[in-house]
Enzyme design. Structure first.
Site, PDB file in Angstrom:
ATOM      1  N   LYS A  71     -63.609  18.629  27.839  1.00 45.16           N
ATOM      2  CA  LYS A  71     -64.724  19.241  28.565  1.00 45.16           C
ATOM      3  C   LYS A  71     -66.083  18.587  28.320  1.00 45.16           C
ATOM      4  O   LYS A  71     -66.920  18.566  29.201  1.00 45.16           O
ATOM      5  CB  LYS A  71     -64.809  20.740  28.246  1.00 45.16           C
ATOM      6  CG  LYS A  71     -63.668  21.514  28.881  1.00 45.16           C
ATOM      7  CD  LYS A  71     -63.817  23.001  28.689  1.00 45.16           C
ATOM      8  CE  LYS A  71     -62.602  23.708  29.276  1.00 45.16           C
ATOM      9  NZ  LYS A  71     -62.730  25.156  29.256  1.00 45.16           N
ATOM     10  N   ASP A 108     -66.314  28.359  33.745  1.00 47.12           N
ATOM     11  CA  ASP A 108     -65.886  29.249  32.654  1.00 47.12           C
ATOM     12  C   ASP A 108     -66.788  30.474  32.529  1.00 47.12           C
ATOM     13  O   ASP A 108     -66.336  31.577  32.215  1.00 47.12           O
ATOM     14  CB  ASP A 108     -65.884  28.489  31.320  1.00 47.12           C
ATOM     15  CG  ASP A 108     -64.753  27.477  31.253  1.00 47.12           C
ATOM     16  OD1 ASP A 108     -63.789  27.612  32.031  1.00 47.12           O
ATOM     17  OD2 ASP A 108     -64.835  26.557  30.420  1.00 47.12           O
TER      18      ASP A 108
END
Ligand code: ATR
Length: 280
Positions: A71, A108
């Site tokens: 990420k 997210d």
């Protein structure tokens, strides 16, 4: 946007990746929307990430999701990172644009909030202090989401104090850093507690925290979804707290990804959730 004649492709890059329930989730939506397409797990070593991301466009992928450990590294590779992902410091979703360039965003945050809202519609981030355990990538999305949703006080505790300090310095706002050995006392008067560490995940140790100071009215959230009930959530449930596991976050972060890749906003249905739960 998908061409009607094209076989739609997307996937998740991770290392390891085979535990991921994302292929099951996305392939359910392909079927449900009667679209010809597939979503594949892509086991990509960190040193291969740039090559793999660059291959998305020529292979005809609409984009991909990123999971551990990619990420943060992906931020340096994609052509454009949106403001939200820059602020969080991590990309969870890559979109291949019509000219083949790569855009990075982070869903997210959205997944975390929507996951809670679906199960606890009355929950308000600003209802009282929130305690966040952990200061890694997951924590950054959670802290950002809580602050954006109006949390007035976020008590951040992390095993490595300096990492929490850095996060707080970068984010500013309502974050207050407390030392790791004060994590038990930090729960006093809290309205929400979130575990963002890997502790409690299958194959990992158990989160070492005493819940005796946590008000019974508090909502306990874990972003881990394998197992569905971590020892932390089990302890919270047994003493009467409401709990939420990480599956909702996984399911909901996938919706804006679909919107960006295929122009469709799929639904998180009970059938979908139960199908995935049965495999955990
Ligand atoms: P992710 O991107 O999934 O959040 P990460 O960035 O590696 O993963 O962060 C993992 C988090 O779990 C960190 O907060 C880490 O604490 P440190 O910053 O001290 O490493 C936390 N963590 C991992 N193992 C832990 C343990 N045994 N006890 C407490 N916290 C732990």
């Amino acid at each position: 946007m998908a061409h009607p004649d094209r076989f739609l492709l997307a996937g998740v890059m991770g290392w390891p990746v085979m535990h991921s329930r994302s292929p099951m989730l996305h392939n359910y939506w392909f079927k449900r929307h009667e679209l010809a397409g597939t979503y594949v797990p892509l086991a990509i070593r960190p040193e291969g990430l740039a090559g793999a991301l660059r291959a998305l466009a020529p292979l005809g992928f609409s984009g991909c999701n990123l999971t551990i450990p990619h990420k943060q590294q992906a931020m340096q590779i994609v052509d454009e990172v949106d403001t939200l992902a820059k602020k969080i410091g991590a990309i969870s979703c890559v979109i291949v644009r019509p000219d083949g360039s790569l855009a990075g965003t982070n869903n997210d945050c959205y997944g975390f909030v929507e996951g809670i809202r679906q199960e606890q519609p009355g929950w308000r981030a600003g209802a009282g202090p929130a305690v966040v355990i952990g200061a890694g990538g997951g924590s950054r999305a959670v802290c950002y989401a809580l602050a954006r949703e109006g949390a007035k006080e976020i008590r951040l505790v992390n095993r490595t104090f300096e990492r929490a300090k850095e996060l707080a310095a970068e984010f500013g706002g309502p974050i207050r850093v407390l030392p790791w050995n004060e994590r038990h006392d930090a729960l006093e008067g809290a309205a929400t507690i979130v575990n963002t560490t890997s502790q409690g995940m299958v194959g990992q140790g158990t989160l070492d925290i005493r819940l005796d100071k946590l008000p019974k009215t508090a909502l306990a959230v874990d972003i881990v979804y394998i197992p569905l009930e971590t020892p932390f959530l089990a302890a919270a449930r047994k003493r009467g707290n409401r709990t939420i596991n990480g599956l909702g976050m996984l399911l909901h972060q996938a919706r804006p990804a679909w919107k960006a890749w295929f122009g469709i906003e799929p639904e998180v249905t009970t059938e979908l959730r139960e199908m995935i739960e049965r495999t955990i």
